[in-house]
Write an enzyme that holds these catalytic residues in place. Structure first.
Site, short mmCIF file in Angstrom:
data_model
loop_
_atom_site.label_atom_id
_atom_site.label_comp_id
_atom_site.label_asym_id
_atom_site.label_seq_id
_atom_site.Cartn_x
_atom_site.Cartn_y
_atom_site.Cartn_z
N GLU A 44 30.47 49.14 29.61
CA GLU A 44 31.11 50.34 28.39
C GLU A 44 31.23 48.83 27.28
O GLU A 44 32.26 48.00 27.37
CB GLU A 44 32.44 50.56 29.33
CG GLU A 44 32.35 51.89 30.13
CD GLU A 44 33.55 52.09 30.16
OE1 GLU A 44 33.80 53.27 29.96
OE2 GLU A 44 34.71 51.45 30.82
N ASN A 85 38.30 59.33 33.15
CA ASN A 85 39.36 58.31 32.95
C ASN A 85 40.19 57.91 32.80
O ASN A 85 40.00 58.55 31.42
CB ASN A 85 38.77 56.59 32.49
CG ASN A 85 39.98 54.88 33.07
OD1 ASN A 85 40.78 55.32 33.44
ND2 ASN A 85 39.38 54.05 32.45
N TRP A 86 42.54 57.82 33.36
CA TRP A 86 42.64 59.06 31.83
C TRP A 86 43.39 58.60 31.17
O TRP A 86 44.37 58.48 30.73
CB TRP A 86 43.91 59.73 32.77
CG TRP A 86 43.25 61.38 33.30
CD1 TRP A 86 41.55 62.13 33.12
CD2 TRP A 86 44.01 62.44 33.81
NE1 TRP A 86 41.40 62.90 33.07
CE2 TRP A 86 43.02 63.43 34.57
CE3 TRP A 86 45.44 62.60 34.12
CZ2 TRP A 86 43.51 65.21 34.58
CZ3 TRP A 86 45.57 63.38 35.00
CH2 TRP A 86 44.95 65.11 35.26
N LYS A 87 43.29 56.81 32.12
CA LYS A 87 44.28 55.69 31.53
C LYS A 87 45.51 55.98 31.44
O LYS A 87 46.13 56.59 32.55
CB LYS A 87 43.58 55.40 29.47
CG LYS A 87 42.14 55.20 30.28
CD LYS A 87 41.34 54.97 28.55
CE LYS A 87 40.23 54.45 28.64
NZ LYS A 87 39.09 53.51 27.15
N GLY A 146 36.69 58.48 28.90
CA GLY A 146 38.26 58.49 29.10
C GLY A 146 38.77 59.57 27.98
O GLY A 146 38.92 60.50 28.88
N GLY A 147 39.32 59.35 26.92
CA GLY A 147 39.57 60.31 25.65
C GLY A 147 39.32 62.19 26.09
O GLY A 147 40.16 62.86 25.97
N HIS A 205 38.02 46.71 34.64
CA HIS A 205 37.97 47.17 32.68
C HIS A 205 37.99 46.82 31.65
O HIS A 205 38.70 45.83 31.14
CB HIS A 205 38.68 48.90 32.57
CG HIS A 205 38.92 49.51 31.66
ND1 HIS A 205 39.09 49.08 30.46
CD2 HIS A 205 38.10 50.83 31.67
CE1 HIS A 205 38.70 50.76 29.58
NE2 HIS A 205 37.81 51.36 29.97
N SER A 264 33.45 56.73 24.52
CA SER A 264 33.11 57.62 23.58
C SER A 264 32.46 59.14 23.24
O SER A 264 31.94 58.99 22.79
CB SER A 264 32.72 57.34 21.70
OG SER A 264 34.63 56.31 21.47
P1 13P Z 1 36.26 57.13 26.30
O1 13P Z 1 35.90 57.39 26.37
O2 13P Z 1 37.65 57.19 25.20
O3 13P Z 1 36.08 56.11 24.69
O4 13P Z 1 37.12 55.57 27.17
C1 13P Z 1 35.64 54.99 28.02
C2 13P Z 1 36.53 54.25 28.70
O5 13P Z 1 36.84 53.29 28.38
C3 13P Z 1 36.43 54.58 30.00
O6 13P Z 1 36.48 53.69 31.16
#
Ligand code: 13P
Length: 276
Positions: A173, A11-13, A254-255, A101, A233
């Protein structure tokens, strides 16, 4: 050897900022996968990339991973400024849609009822929903995790038929565990870690709870086909702890999915775990 593919979702947000940069990330992802030289890679790993919607349909994909959309509207078409429908996501080659989300819930006021409408709409089309659930820091500190998780699942899956359960992934999450990748672990008074990823043991407990909730709701063996993911994370440092639980069907990242220095070792660990 495990029989169903591990669902690994990136998920690149709201990153990166340009198509050029997104293209560069995808190309290094493809290069990294090619370099692993595993013919059965996509039988073992269902890799899904969810870029910002504006880049969907405009990025290369010669290797065979899937695309997902980060958010979707529940109506099929019409006067909904700024929104995207299931058909549009399908047309942009998506197979998956992230729904509910915590960042949507927190910053855009999404409520369980709307999450349910979106799930129904996604299931009405050809996309597979990735339903996000999880408690806040305050809820965790007040030992409300189980109630929150149960309530979110009950509400999100209202009127969802058991036949659709194999299409659904539920991503646990915990809100407090998101975006802490570079934080050092600090143990809080009740022995949980609240500024880093959740602990594999706690994730295991919630995964078992989710399975139990599904079997109470549906009283059917088909609930075993719903995939349960963890997100929050995940990094190359902690990935093995989650994989070693042997209970997760996937991860939502995410990150770490934006940096191939982080993401490729994660992908490799998932593949190796699936090949055991
Ligand atoms: P991170 O991996 O950056 O904590 O994000 C998790 C997330 O929200 C994936 O949807």
């Amino acid at each position: 050897m495990k029989n169903k593919p591990f669902l690994l979702v990136a998920n690149w947000k709201m990153n990166p900022l340009t198509l050029k940069e997104a293209d560069r990330i995808i190309k290094s992802l493809e290069k990294g996968i090619r370099a692993m030289n595993k013919k059965d890679f996509f039988q073992k790993i269902d890799l899904v990339v969810c870029p910002p919607s504006v880049f969907l349909g405009r990025l290369p994909n010669s290797s065979g991973f899937n695309w997902g959309i980060q958010n979707i509207h529940w109506e099929t078409r019409g006067a909904f400024t700024g929104e995207l429908s299931v058909k549009m996501a399908e047309d942009a080659r998506c197979q998956y849609a992230i729904v509910g989300h915590s960042e949507r819930r927190k910053f855009f006021g999404e409520k369980d009822q709307g999450v349910n409408q979106k799930i129904l709409s996604v299931l009405g089309g050809n996309l597979n929903p990735i339903l996000c659930i999880g408690e806040t820091k305050e809820e965790r500190e007040q030992n409300k995790t189980n109630d929150v998780v149960k309530n979110q699942i009950y509400q999100a899956l209202q009127n969802v038929s058991a036949l659709n359960l194999p299409r659904i992934a539920i991503a646990y999450e915990p809100v407090w565990a998101i975006s802490n990748m570079s934080n050092p672990a600090i143990q809080s008074s009740n022995n949980t870690y609240l500024n880093t990823a959740d602990s594999p043991d706690d994730v295991m407990g919630v995964t078992i709870l989710i399975r139990k909730i599904l079997s109470q709701m549906y009283r059917s063996d088909i609930t075993k086909k719903t995939k349960i993911l963890y997100g929050g994370s995940v990094s190359q440092r902690n990935i093995d702890g989650f994989l070693d639980t042997d209970i997760l069907d996937g991860l939502l990242i995410g990150g770490a999915s934006l940096s191939m220095f982080e993401f490729l070792p994660i992908i490799k660990s998932c593949y190796e775990n699936r090949s055991k």
